[in-house]
Design a protein around this motif. Structure first.
Motif, PDB file in Angstrom:
ATOM      1  N   ALA A   1       0.838  -1.208   0.000  1.00 32.09           N
ATOM      2  CA  ALA A   1       0.000   0.000   0.000  1.00 32.09           C
ATOM      3  C   ALA A   1       0.870   1.253   0.000  1.00 32.09           C
ATOM      4  O   ALA A   1       0.581   2.219  -0.720  1.00 32.09           O
ATOM      5  CB  ALA A   1      -0.943  -0.007   1.195  1.00 32.09           C
ATOM      6  N   ASN A   2       1.935   1.240   0.785  1.00 32.73           N
ATOM      7  CA  ASN A   2       2.833   2.395   0.811  1.00 32.73           C
ATOM      8  C   ASN A   2       3.498   2.609  -0.539  1.00 32.73           C
ATOM      9  O   ASN A   2       3.590   3.745  -1.025  1.00 32.73           O
ATOM     10  CB  ASN A   2       3.886   2.239   1.908  1.00 32.73           C
ATOM     11  N   GLU A   3       3.980   1.539  -1.150  1.00 34.81           N
ATOM     12  CA  GLU A   3       4.600   1.659  -2.468  1.00 34.81           C
ATOM     13  C   GLU A   3       3.600   2.157  -3.502  1.00 34.81           C
ATOM     14  O   GLU A   3       3.945   2.972  -4.366  1.00 34.81           O
ATOM     15  CB  GLU A   3       5.223   0.328  -2.897  1.00 34.81           C
TER      16      GLU A   3
ATOM     17  N   VAL B   1      -7.149   2.230  -1.702  1.00 33.72           N
ATOM     18  CA  VAL B   1      -6.448   3.069  -2.676  1.00 33.72           C
ATOM     19  C   VAL B   1      -6.965   2.754  -4.075  1.00 33.72           C
ATOM     20  O   VAL B   1      -7.263   3.664  -4.866  1.00 33.72           O
ATOM     21  CB  VAL B   1      -4.918   2.855  -2.603  1.00 33.72           C
ATOM     22  N   VAL B   2      -7.107   1.481  -4.389  1.00 34.57           N
ATOM     23  CA  VAL B   2      -7.577   1.074  -5.713  1.00 34.57           C
ATOM     24  C   VAL B   2      -9.024   1.520  -5.914  1.00 34.57           C
ATOM     25  O   VAL B   2      -9.375   2.054  -6.975  1.00 34.57           O
ATOM     26  CB  VAL B   2      -7.425  -0.451  -5.912  1.00 34.57           C
TER      27      VAL B   2
ATOM     28  N   ALA C   1       3.889   5.550  -5.692  1.00 40.60           N
ATOM     29  CA  ALA C   1       3.814   5.502  -7.152  1.00 40.60           C
ATOM     30  C   ALA C   1       2.747   6.467  -7.662  1.00 40.60           C
ATOM     31  O   ALA C   1       2.963   7.186  -8.644  1.00 40.60           O
ATOM     32  CB  ALA C   1       3.525   4.078  -7.627  1.00 40.60           C
ATOM     33  N   LEU C   2       1.607   6.503  -6.995  1.00 44.04           N
ATOM     34  CA  LEU C   2       0.533   7.402  -7.420  1.00 44.04           C
ATOM     35  C   LEU C   2       0.902   8.865  -7.174  1.00 44.04           C
ATOM     36  O   LEU C   2       0.529   9.742  -7.957  1.00 44.04           O
ATOM     37  CB  LEU C   2      -0.775   7.045  -6.716  1.00 44.04           C
ATOM     38  N   ALA C   3       1.636   9.127  -6.114  1.00 47.67           N
ATOM     39  CA  ALA C   3       2.073  10.496  -5.837  1.00 47.67           C
ATOM     40  C   ALA C   3       3.006  11.002  -6.932  1.00 47.67           C
ATOM     41  O   ALA C   3       3.001  12.191  -7.256  1.00 47.67           O
ATOM     42  CB  ALA C   3       2.758  10.571  -4.474  1.00 47.67           C
TER      43      ALA C   3
ATOM     44  N   GLN D   1      -3.189   3.298 -15.245  1.00 49.72           N
ATOM     45  CA  GLN D   1      -1.970   2.657 -15.727  1.00 49.72           C
ATOM     46  C   GLN D   1      -0.951   2.553 -14.597  1.00 49.72           C
ATOM     47  O   GLN D   1      -0.300   1.514 -14.446  1.00 49.72           O
ATOM     48  CB  GLN D   1      -1.375   3.449 -16.898  1.00 49.72           C
ATOM     49  N   CYS D   2      -0.832   3.589 -13.795  1.00 48.10           N
ATOM     50  CA  CYS D   2       0.087   3.544 -12.647  1.00 48.10           C
ATOM     51  C   CYS D   2      -0.295   2.425 -11.685  1.00 48.10           C
ATOM     52  O   CYS D   2       0.587   1.739 -11.156  1.00 48.10           O
ATOM     53  CB  CYS D   2       0.107   4.889 -11.916  1.00 48.10           C
ATOM     54  N   LEU D   3      -1.597   2.238 -11.458  1.00 50.94           N
ATOM     55  CA  LEU D   3      -2.056   1.153 -10.574  1.00 50.94           C
ATOM     56  C   LEU D   3      -1.621  -0.207 -11.107  1.00 50.94           C
ATOM     57  O   LEU D   3      -1.071  -1.032 -10.379  1.00 50.94           O
ATOM     58  CB  LEU D   3      -3.580   1.162 -10.445  1.00 50.94           C
TER      59      LEU D   3
END
Length: 179
Positions: free
Chosen positions: A48-50, A109-110, A54-56, A64-66
């Motif tokens: 979750a942290n990663e 997050v998703v 990545a989203l930040a 696509q980032c997900l």
């Protein structure tokens, strides 16, 4: 777990490495299943942290980032990622509430990103759709990491997974537009 994977993981080895008896480890966690659940919950937290990082940093398509992060995490943490899915939880297992809440943060997050990708009238679909999309991406990732796609003469697992996710999001939008 990161070193040897689930199949070769040993609570006895963990207790030896941390300088405790195996009995102390079981006194803390209760059962082997609860111990593995705790280890896997730490993996969920790390993931979750990663994903948040990545989203930040994501400047483009957040969906696509997900998808790319799912594959990236699995590829970079293969043993930890596989342990989540290789541990078969007994029917009578009760997940400690705190661990359940920690694990849910990854899905939240998703769900949020899927909700943001949907039209306003369809945002209520986000929780169910996000879980289905996670399963879709997971399947592609599993085939990729196991070599199944290569055996079928296929490559581009990330791209294929992203296509399926985008198709599903378009379908959700199409339902909204009467298609």
């Amino acid at each position: 777990m990161a070193e040897v994977g689930f199949m070769r993981f040993s609570a006895r080895e963990v207790s030896k490495r941390i300088g405790y008896s195996i009995g102390t480890l079981y006194n803390v966690f209760g059962t082997y299943d609860h111990f593995i659940a705790a280890v896997n919950t730490r993996t969920f937290e790390q993931w979750a942290n990663e994903l948040r990082y990545a989203l930040a940093d994501c400047e483009g398509d957040r969906i696509q980032c997900l998808v790319e992060n799912y594959f990236s995490f699995a590829r970079n943490n293969r043993n930890l990622w596989r342990a989540i899915y290789e541990h078969h939880i007994p029917d009578d297992f009760v997940m400690p509430e705190e661990q359940g809440a920690q694990r849910a943060k990854l899905t939240e997050v998703v769900v949020q990103e899927v909700a943001n990708a949907l039209p306003p009238a369809r945002k209520n679909m986000a929780p169910r759709l996000a879980r289905s999309l996670i399963a879709t991406v997971h399947g592609h990732c599993t085939f990729d990491l196991s070599g199944s796609f290569s055996l079928m003469g296929l490559d581009g697992a990330v791209e294929m997974a992203l296509e399926r996710v985008r198709d599903s999001l378009k379908m959700a939008d199409g339902v909204n537009n009467g298609h």
